[in-house]
Structure formats: C-alpha cells, structure tokens
Design an enzyme around this catalytic site. Structure first.
Site, mmCIF file in Angstrom:
data_model
loop_
_atom_site.group_PDB
_atom_site.id
_atom_site.type_symbol
_atom_site.label_atom_id
_atom_site.label_comp_id
_atom_site.label_asym_id
_atom_site.label_seq_id
_atom_site.Cartn_x
_atom_site.Cartn_y
_atom_site.Cartn_z
ATOM 1 N N CYS A 90 4.836 -0.388 2.700
ATOM 2 C CA CYS A 90 5.362 -1.428 2.651
ATOM 3 C C CYS A 90 6.756 -1.969 3.866
ATOM 4 O O CYS A 90 6.836 -2.490 4.394
ATOM 5 C CB CYS A 90 5.997 -2.640 1.456
ATOM 6 S SG CYS A 90 6.508 -2.006 0.645
ATOM 7 N N ASP A 105 0.629 -1.385 0.100
ATOM 8 C CA ASP A 105 -0.119 -0.301 -0.185
ATOM 9 C C ASP A 105 0.455 1.516 0.059
ATOM 10 O O ASP A 105 0.422 2.518 0.439
ATOM 11 C CB ASP A 105 -0.489 0.327 0.790
ATOM 12 C CG ASP A 105 -0.650 0.068 2.589
ATOM 13 O OD1 ASP A 105 1.029 -0.118 2.066
ATOM 14 O OD2 ASP A 105 -0.535 -0.098 4.005
ATOM 15 N N HIS A 135 8.066 -2.914 -4.537
ATOM 16 C CA HIS A 135 7.505 -3.749 -2.875
ATOM 17 C C HIS A 135 8.693 -4.206 -1.741
ATOM 18 O O HIS A 135 10.331 -5.253 -2.441
ATOM 19 C CB HIS A 135 6.838 -5.101 -3.425
ATOM 20 C CG HIS A 135 5.837 -5.248 -1.892
ATOM 21 N ND1 HIS A 135 4.740 -4.997 -1.702
ATOM 22 C CD2 HIS A 135 6.038 -6.516 -1.664
ATOM 23 C CE1 HIS A 135 4.696 -5.251 -0.412
ATOM 24 N NE2 HIS A 135 4.947 -6.306 -0.259
#
Length: 336
Positions: free
Chosen positions: A134, A131, A330
C-alpha cells in the site's frame, strides 16, 4: 546417514522468489532386534534372512497431514485474496473524510477524534488496497496524480504555467530514466529490471500526453497484475538502492542485520510492509516530499503527528509532494 527433508515456502508473486528452507530429520526406521535374532536362530538352510523391520506409519501420516493442512491454508489465503480483489480496487475513487469518520463511529474515542481532526485539514482520501504494497502503491498513484493535475490546471492558466508544470514532470522523469544505472551499480541485474523499469518510465512519460486524463490514469493504475504492480516492485528496488548507496547512515536505523540482509528480506519481496527507513529512502531517491499523517490512536485529544520525508524545500523536491494517511499497518492518500 539420516536423510533430510527440505520444505520450501514460496510466495505467489512472480517478480520475487524467496525460499525459506527448513530442515528436519526424516523419521528413523524402528528395527525390532529380537525379530532379527529369532530369524537368524531359526535359519537352518544357510539362506540370507531379511530382518523384520517395522517402519512406523506415523511419518507418512504426518507428511500427508502436513500437506493437507498446507493446501487448506493456501486455499483459505487464495479465497481471502480473491475476496479482497473483488471488493477493493487497487486504489479507490475519491471518498469524503466523513466516510473515514463513520468507519470509526464504534471504535476507540482516540481514533474517532483523530479522524475528526483530519476532516478539519483534508476533504478527501483514496483507499489503497491493503496487501502489503500500500505504501508504494499510494506513493506511485499520488505522485502521478499530482503531476498530471498540475499540468492540466496549468493548461487553463497560460503557456508559462504549462511549461513550468512540464518541467516538474521532466525532473521526476529524469530521475526515473537514470534510475536503472544506479540500480545496476548496486548489484542489480539490468536484464531482470528492464521490464519493470520500462513500465515505470512509461507511466511517467504518459503524464505529458494530452490523451492522458485523470480517468485514464485511474484506470491504468487499477489493472490487476498490471502497471501498478510492476511499478510497485520497481519502487522497492529503488528504495533498496538508496539504502545501499547510503548504507552507513541507514544501517544505524535497522532493527536487525546489515543493509543487504534488510533489503533482501524486508524491502525487495512484494507484500512486505514499509517502515520509516523505507519511506525515507524512497522519498530521497525520487526527490519527492512526502508528508504522512499518523492516525494511530496515541493522542487522546485527537491531534495527529505528521512525519515529513524527503526534501522539504520546494526547489529540491521536484516541485511536487504527496500526502499520505497512516493507520496501523496501512497507508491511504489524503487530499485537501
């Protein structure tokens, strides 16, 4: 004077509000001069004649269309976010590295080989919700987990080992307790930060309590809109504070603007991704060693590049370290 229309794009989170102001001229009325002249010529009684002003409806239609499209976009984003919340915990349970390998079974060969290479060094990983928070969430969870697991393991060895593990927690706890003053020295409001500061100090304090277990820690850090989110934003402030403390050094690595602009646009707002500058700053502020395995598909042989942030010496790193997995955009947590 032509009026201006102001459009504000406001984020949904409560902790940080940035208004992106765009301006555009309102559509001007179109006046038919021939109608005005005709009306004046035909006016025999000397009364004031109102000109026939043709105001185009396109401006109203465009505004309504824009509003509808914006609502549709917001609804779609809310639906996506809700689906993410329903299907993805803030931080998952342990997952075997074979799970990661399987996820790349039909992907590019370099990513598959990279995942296989990771499985030779690590056994488990935890997925962290993607989101935009992370990195901070993974850092927080990994740090708390390693400190707690070290204390629990030391308790089975003996009193000397237990005292050492408590000192490790105390060192990190001291950094957290003195952080508020450092933040206010860089211009942040104590009143604004206190609630987030209390949550951060509180979760670290809980690691010393006998009632705290891995299961209870996992539960606390997975509450929606709870401790994890509060601490994530506070970690953002700590990151920005470190950048401002050492602004001359860090300014050379910024892609644009000065340190203050970078912090207000790229660090402080929730859901903003992390680059190397932020990763370095947070690791240095907390005095925690962070190793990041980069699974980015760049090496065809599958071997991954590891980046090291923060103090690398055991005596300087508050006795703890966190290992993360980076994939494009990510971060997750890795375990041996």
């Amino acid at each position: 004077m032509t009026p201006w229309i102001f459009s504000f794009d406001m984020p949904n989170d409560d902790t940080s509000v940035n208004a992106n102001i765009t301006t555009e001229r309102a559509p001007e009325s179109s006046i038919d001069s021939s109608n005005v002249i005709t009306a004046l010529e035909n006016n025999d009684d000397g009364k004031v004649v109102q000109p026939n002003v043709n105001v185009p409806s396109s401006g109203v239609v465009d505004a309504e269309s824009h509003r509808i499209k914006r609502e549709q976009t917001e609804n779609q984003l809310n639906a996506i976010n809700e689906e993410i919340r329903q299907n993805n915990a803030l931080t998952s349970e342990f997952l075997p590295l074979t799970h990661l390998i399987q996820s790349y079974a039909e992907s590019s060969e370099s990513f598959l080989k990279g995942a296989e290479y990771l499985s030779l060094k690590y056994r488990w990983y935890r997925r962290v919700r993607g989101d935009g928070n992370c990195y901070y969430r993974a850092f927080l969870y990994g740090l708390c987990e390693v400190l707690l697991s070290r204390r629990l393991e030391a308790a089975t060895i003996g009193e000397e080992a237990l005292q050492k593990s408590r000192k490790d927690i105390d060192r990190v706890h001291l950094v957290a307790k003195t952080s508020l003053e450092k933040c206010t020295q860089q211009g942040y409001s104590k009143f604004t930060l206190e609630m987030f500061y209390d949550e951060f100090v509180g979760i670290l304090s809980s690691l010393l309590k006998d009632t705290t277990t891995p299961a209870s820690l996992h539960s606390i850090l997975n509450h929606e809109n709870g401790v994890s989110d509060y601490c994530c934003w506070y970690l953002r402030v700590l990151t920005a504070t470190q950048l401002k403390i050492d602004r001359e050094r860090f300014s050379a690595f910024l892609e644009y603007g000065d340190v203050d602009t970078f912090c207000s646009e790229e660090v402080e707002p929730m859901h903003k991704d992390v680059g190397m500058v932020q990763a370095i700053a947070l690791a240095e502020f907390m005095g925690v060693k962070v190793d990041v395995e980069y699974l980015d598909g760049r090496n065809p042989d599958g071997k991954l590049v590891v980046h090291h942030f923060g103090p690398q010496d055991q005596n300087e790193s508050n006795g703890c370290g966190v290992t993360l997995l980076y994939r494009p955009g990510h971060y997750d947590i890795l375990y041996r």
